[in-house]
Design a protein around this motif. Sequence first.
Motif, short mmCIF file in Angstrom:
data_model
loop_
_atom_site.label_atom_id
_atom_site.label_comp_id
_atom_site.label_asym_id
_atom_site.label_seq_id
_atom_site.Cartn_x
_atom_site.Cartn_y
_atom_site.Cartn_z
N VAL A 42 1.33 10.40 -2.59
CA VAL A 42 1.53 9.19 -3.39
C VAL A 42 0.33 9.02 -4.31
CG1 VAL A 42 1.88 6.69 -3.40
CG2 VAL A 42 2.81 8.07 -1.52
N TYR A 48 3.71 3.30 -7.86
CA TYR A 48 3.55 4.40 -6.89
C TYR A 48 4.36 5.58 -7.39
CZ TYR A 48 2.08 0.75 -3.59
OH TYR A 48 1.44 -0.31 -2.97
N SER A 65 0.86 -1.18 0.00
CA SER A 65 0.00 0.00 0.00
C SER A 65 0.90 1.23 0.00
CB SER A 65 -0.89 0.02 1.25
OG SER A 65 -0.10 0.26 2.40
N PRO A 66 0.34 2.40 -0.34
CA PRO A 66 1.16 3.61 -0.28
C PRO A 66 1.78 3.83 1.10
CG PRO A 66 -0.83 4.04 -1.53
CD PRO A 66 -0.98 2.67 -0.92
N VAL A 110 5.64 8.96 -6.12
CA VAL A 110 5.85 9.53 -4.79
C VAL A 110 6.45 10.93 -4.91
CG1 VAL A 110 7.03 9.22 -2.58
CG2 VAL A 110 6.19 7.22 -3.84
N VAL A 133 -1.26 6.26 -7.03
CA VAL A 133 -1.16 4.86 -7.43
C VAL A 133 -1.76 4.70 -8.82
CG1 VAL A 133 -1.74 2.48 -6.82
CG2 VAL A 133 -1.41 4.17 -5.00
#
Length: 131
Positions: A54, A101, A38-39, A103, A56
Amino acid sequence: MSPEELLASLAEAAQGLLFPSESDHELRPFRSRGDASSPAALLAAEGLGAATPVEVTTAGDFFAPVIDVPGDAGDAALAEAGRYRRLVDLLERHLTDVRVYRVGRVAIDVYVVGRHPSGAWLGLVTKVVET
């Protein structure tokens, strides 16, 4: 294929490929220091602040601009698109739960990761610059 073998295969497949953005960056093999499911897990595993933005997305959406080239593109562009397709295929053949992801903002670290059968989170990392 062991995690080390997959990372070596990813390095070989990505050699010489630069992901295009306002500043092109290479794709490098990546092994998460921990969970990347997960983030929040990725941020924690990589020692990044919980408030770091983040986004996705999927590998298909992320790589679409470099894979989906027009049919009348030159031979070099078509060959490069084929290399990106093989890279995505390598990720999807050997990893499950593949996701991307993005970021940060402006200078964005991009992690293309999936779960290896060993439980490790592996993939590629690059940077894109978007102002």
